[in-house]
Write an enzyme that holds these catalytic residues in place. Structure first.
Site, PDB file in Angstrom:
ATOM      1  N   TYR A 103       0.808  -1.261   0.060  1.00 46.18           N
ATOM      2  CA  TYR A 103       0.019  -0.006   0.057  1.00 46.18           C
ATOM      3  C   TYR A 103       0.960   1.084  -0.039  1.00 46.18           C
ATOM      4  O   TYR A 103       2.006   1.249   0.421  1.00 46.18           O
ATOM      5  CB  TYR A 103      -0.950  -0.046   1.271  1.00 46.18           C
ATOM      6  CG  TYR A 103      -1.562   1.103   1.389  1.00 46.18           C
ATOM      7  CD1 TYR A 103      -2.936   1.355   0.697  1.00 46.18           C
ATOM      8  CD2 TYR A 103      -1.247   1.812   2.575  1.00 46.18           C
ATOM      9  CE1 TYR A 103      -3.738   2.469   0.964  1.00 46.18           C
ATOM     10  CE2 TYR A 103      -2.248   3.094   2.647  1.00 46.18           C
ATOM     11  CZ  TYR A 103      -3.442   3.252   1.891  1.00 46.18           C
ATOM     12  OH  TYR A 103      -4.232   4.575   2.186  1.00 46.18           O
ATOM     13  N   ASP A 153      -0.790  15.861   6.347  1.00 52.17           N
ATOM     14  CA  ASP A 153      -1.823  14.855   5.563  1.00 52.17           C
ATOM     15  C   ASP A 153      -2.926  15.774   5.535  1.00 52.17           C
ATOM     16  O   ASP A 153      -4.145  15.493   6.178  1.00 52.17           O
ATOM     17  CB  ASP A 153      -2.182  13.452   5.884  1.00 52.17           C
ATOM     18  CG  ASP A 153      -3.128  12.646   5.072  1.00 52.17           C
ATOM     19  OD1 ASP A 153      -3.213  13.331   3.776  1.00 52.17           O
ATOM     20  OD2 ASP A 153      -3.932  11.983   5.657  1.00 52.17           O
ATOM     21  N   ASP A 185      -3.583   5.404  -2.186  1.00 52.43           N
ATOM     22  CA  ASP A 185      -4.515   6.137  -1.457  1.00 52.43           C
ATOM     23  C   ASP A 185      -4.455   7.476  -2.624  1.00 52.43           C
ATOM     24  O   ASP A 185      -3.680   8.190  -2.819  1.00 52.43           O
ATOM     25  CB  ASP A 185      -3.920   6.804  -0.387  1.00 52.43           C
ATOM     26  CG  ASP A 185      -4.619   7.856   0.282  1.00 52.43           C
ATOM     27  OD1 ASP A 185      -5.721   8.299  -0.005  1.00 52.43           O
ATOM     28  OD2 ASP A 185      -4.368   8.160   1.735  1.00 52.43           O
ATOM     29  N   ASP A 240      -6.590   9.933  -2.247  1.00 50.60           N
ATOM     30  CA  ASP A 240      -7.404  10.988  -1.577  1.00 50.60           C
ATOM     31  C   ASP A 240      -8.788  11.131  -2.131  1.00 50.60           C
ATOM     32  O   ASP A 240      -9.637  10.459  -1.955  1.00 50.60           O
ATOM     33  CB  ASP A 240      -6.524  12.208  -1.541  1.00 50.60           C
ATOM     34  CG  ASP A 240      -5.475  12.515  -0.463  1.00 50.60           C
ATOM     35  OD1 ASP A 240      -5.357  11.498   0.118  1.00 50.60           O
ATOM     36  OD2 ASP A 240      -4.622  13.394  -0.908  1.00 50.60           O
ATOM     37  N   HIS A 275      -8.187   4.045  -3.663  1.00 48.71           N
ATOM     38  CA  HIS A 275      -9.339   4.207  -2.946  1.00 48.71           C
ATOM     39  C   HIS A 275      -9.676   5.598  -2.962  1.00 48.71           C
ATOM     40  O   HIS A 275      -8.782   6.518  -3.019  1.00 48.71           O
ATOM     41  CB  HIS A 275      -9.444   3.591  -1.460  1.00 48.71           C
ATOM     42  CG  HIS A 275      -8.127   4.239  -0.597  1.00 48.71           C
ATOM     43  ND1 HIS A 275      -8.364   5.465  -0.143  1.00 48.71           N
ATOM     44  CD2 HIS A 275      -7.109   3.544   0.039  1.00 48.71           C
ATOM     45  CE1 HIS A 275      -7.363   5.649   1.011  1.00 48.71           C
ATOM     46  NE2 HIS A 275      -6.435   4.800   0.642  1.00 48.71           N
ATOM     47  N   GLU A 319     -11.867   8.834  -1.068  1.00 47.92           N
ATOM     48  CA  GLU A 319     -12.796   9.028  -0.090  1.00 47.92           C
ATOM     49  C   GLU A 319     -14.003  10.126  -0.253  1.00 47.92           C
ATOM     50  O   GLU A 319     -13.851  10.838  -1.196  1.00 47.92           O
ATOM     51  CB  GLU A 319     -11.688   9.433   1.277  1.00 47.92           C
ATOM     52  CG  GLU A 319     -11.076  10.883   0.885  1.00 47.92           C
ATOM     53  CD  GLU A 319      -9.767  10.948   1.716  1.00 47.92           C
ATOM     54  OE1 GLU A 319      -9.719  11.817   2.455  1.00 47.92           O
ATOM     55  OE2 GLU A 319      -8.796  10.189   1.640  1.00 47.92           O
ATOM     56  N   CYS A 329      -7.121  14.038   8.018  1.00 47.45           N
ATOM     57  CA  CYS A 329      -6.685  12.816   8.384  1.00 47.45           C
ATOM     58  C   CYS A 329      -8.069  12.084   8.513  1.00 47.45           C
ATOM     59  O   CYS A 329      -8.804  12.756   9.704  1.00 47.45           O
ATOM     60  CB  CYS A 329      -5.588  12.752   9.360  1.00 47.45           C
ATOM     61  SG  CYS A 329      -5.376  11.214   9.988  1.00 47.45           S
ATOM     62  N   ARG A 379     -13.799   4.786   0.004  1.00 45.54           N
ATOM     63  CA  ARG A 379     -13.610   4.948   1.440  1.00 45.54           C
ATOM     64  C   ARG A 379     -14.641   5.808   1.832  1.00 45.54           C
ATOM     65  O   ARG A 379     -15.054   6.984   1.575  1.00 45.54           O
ATOM     66  CB  ARG A 379     -12.050   5.305   1.894  1.00 45.54           C
ATOM     67  CG  ARG A 379     -11.947   6.011   3.237  1.00 45.54           C
ATOM     68  CD  ARG A 379     -10.795   6.462   3.500  1.00 45.54           C
ATOM     69  NE  ARG A 379     -10.421   7.840   4.409  1.00 45.54           N
ATOM     70  CZ  ARG A 379      -9.648   8.276   4.427  1.00 45.54           C
ATOM     71  NH1 ARG A 379      -8.437   7.871   4.445  1.00 45.54           N
ATOM     72  NH2 ARG A 379      -9.706   9.597   5.421  1.00 45.54           N
ATOM     73  N   GLU A 398     -13.626   3.647   7.226  1.00 43.56           N
ATOM     74  CA  GLU A 398     -12.391   4.593   8.035  1.00 43.56           C
ATOM     75  C   GLU A 398     -12.946   4.805   9.588  1.00 43.56           C
ATOM     76  O   GLU A 398     -14.249   5.009   9.538  1.00 43.56           O
ATOM     77  CB  GLU A 398     -11.975   5.761   7.332  1.00 43.56           C
ATOM     78  CG  GLU A 398     -11.237   6.595   8.020  1.00 43.56           C
ATOM     79  CD  GLU A 398      -9.859   5.966   8.107  1.00 43.56           C
ATOM     80  OE1 GLU A 398      -9.634   4.783   8.466  1.00 43.56           O
ATOM     81  OE2 GLU A 398      -8.876   6.529   7.858  1.00 43.56           O
ATOM     82  N   ASN A 410      -8.769  -0.683   8.667  1.00 44.76           N
ATOM     83  CA  ASN A 410      -7.423   0.072   8.462  1.00 44.76           C
ATOM     84  C   ASN A 410      -6.851  -0.131  10.320  1.00 44.76           C
ATOM     85  O   ASN A 410      -7.688   0.459  10.969  1.00 44.76           O
ATOM     86  CB  ASN A 410      -7.937   1.611   8.175  1.00 44.76           C
ATOM     87  CG  ASN A 410      -6.696   2.309   8.415  1.00 44.76           C
ATOM     88  OD1 ASN A 410      -5.624   1.810   8.210  1.00 44.76           O
ATOM     89  ND2 ASN A 410      -6.810   3.929   8.319  1.00 44.76           N
TER      90      ASN A 410
END
Length: 316
Positions: free
Chosen positions: A64, A79, A106, A108, A133, A135, A143, A178, A208, A230
């Site tokens: 990942y 982040d 990731d 975002d 993924h 989100e 975050c 996500r 998440e 996660n």
């Protein structure tokens, strides 16, 4: 010369990326096969090419690339949506050039509207990623384990997913959705969003900041696609064993920055020791040895190849 996968790549093409183009199985297919072969599948975070090699040699089937990892490690920023698609793509290429393990990335919020999301899918696929993924936060994201997260409305997130699915150049490339909705909309709201995301075309769901173990069971029993848990440290979610998560129906377990956190703590300790003691001898035991690094990198295979090339070039 000792034949390894690493040295074979070097001997034929020098660059792994060039060799990968000859393979028939896509990264997305490898990822889906890994999920079928190992239940639940452990997916470890790798922040660079060297850690990817270590994960591969230790037997992991998938790896990942964390958005937080790219921001923190590659750019030294938090982040908070401060890095972009090309920043992540650079690290994807570095990792996939040295390992054949499928890489989940990731992405975002997708970095913009439908065309931006589509560009992300195409770029990440071309760079060698197995899936990504998206989100459901707004573009000014935070975050997932911090307060103050603001969500896009459900239809906007579904539009992101539809754009991503439509942009696939590899039908096996994984689009994972996500949801950060648990914190603000509760379990029912998060489940409703996850179901809508699957209906929009998401292949898998990333639940998440789950705060109770049994919440994972509700996710897995409410959805007919694989669900990821996660297991990030120092966050909102309890740390559970692989066996416990498997019993809850979880199909993928993510450890996004575990090695990175340990590396940071070790580096800080070494720097402090050198600064305070003026010598590093007392922390040698905490260091990876030169011989182990060479073993991971197949250093001697490369050196042998150079010797062979040099010998051929100078022979009469």
């Amino acid at each position: 010369m000792r034949k390894t996968a690493h040295s074979q790549f070097f001997a034929t093409n020098v660059y792994h990326l060039k060799s990968r183009n000859l393979m028939t199985m896509s990264a997305g297919k490898k990822f889906r096969d890994a999920i079928a072969a190992e239940q639940p599948l452990q997916v470890v975070g790798t922040i660079n090419a060297l850690t990817a090699l270590m994960a591969e040699q230790l037997g992991f089937r998938a790896i990942y690339l964390s958005g937080a990892g790219v921001a923190n490690a590659s750019y030294g920023v938090p982040d908070l949506g401060m890095t972009g698609m090309t920043d992540v793509e650079t690290d994807i290429r570095r990792i996939t050039s040295v390992t054949s393990l499928p890489l989940l990335v990731d992405a975002d919020t997708g970095w913009g509207h439908a065309f931006n999301v589509a560009r992300t899918v195409k770029s990440f696929t071309a760079a060698g990623a197995a899936g990504m993924h998206l989100e459901d936060q707004l573009a000014a994201k935070r975050c997932g384990h911090r307060p103050g997260k603001a969500l896009a409305d459900c239809e906007e997130m579904c539009d992101r997913i539809r754009a991503a699915v439509d942009a696939k150049t590899d039908p096996d490339f994984v689009i994972m959705a996500r949801t950060d909705a648990l914190a603000s909309e509760g379990l029912d709201g998060a489940i409703a969003r996850a179901q809508a995301y699957v209906a929009a075309g998401a292949d898998m769901i990333f639940a998440e900041a789950v705060t109770e173990a049994e919440q994972y069971r509700v996710f897995t029993q409410s959805l007919d696609v694989p669900v990821l848990a996660n297991m990030t440290e120092f966050g909102q979610s309890p740390l559970l064993t692989r066996e416990a998560l498997g019993d809850l129906g979880i199909r993928l377990i993510l450890y996004p920055l575990s090695a990175f956190r340990a590396m940071n703590a070790a580096a800080e300790n070494v720097y402090r020791t050198i600064r305070e003691k003026g010598i590093q001898s007392e922390v040698l035991g905490a260091m990876q040895t030169r011989s182990r690094l060479y073993e991971i990198l197949h250093y001697h295979d490369y050196e042998t190849k150079l010797d062979q090339l040099f010998s051929k070039g100078t022979s009469s």
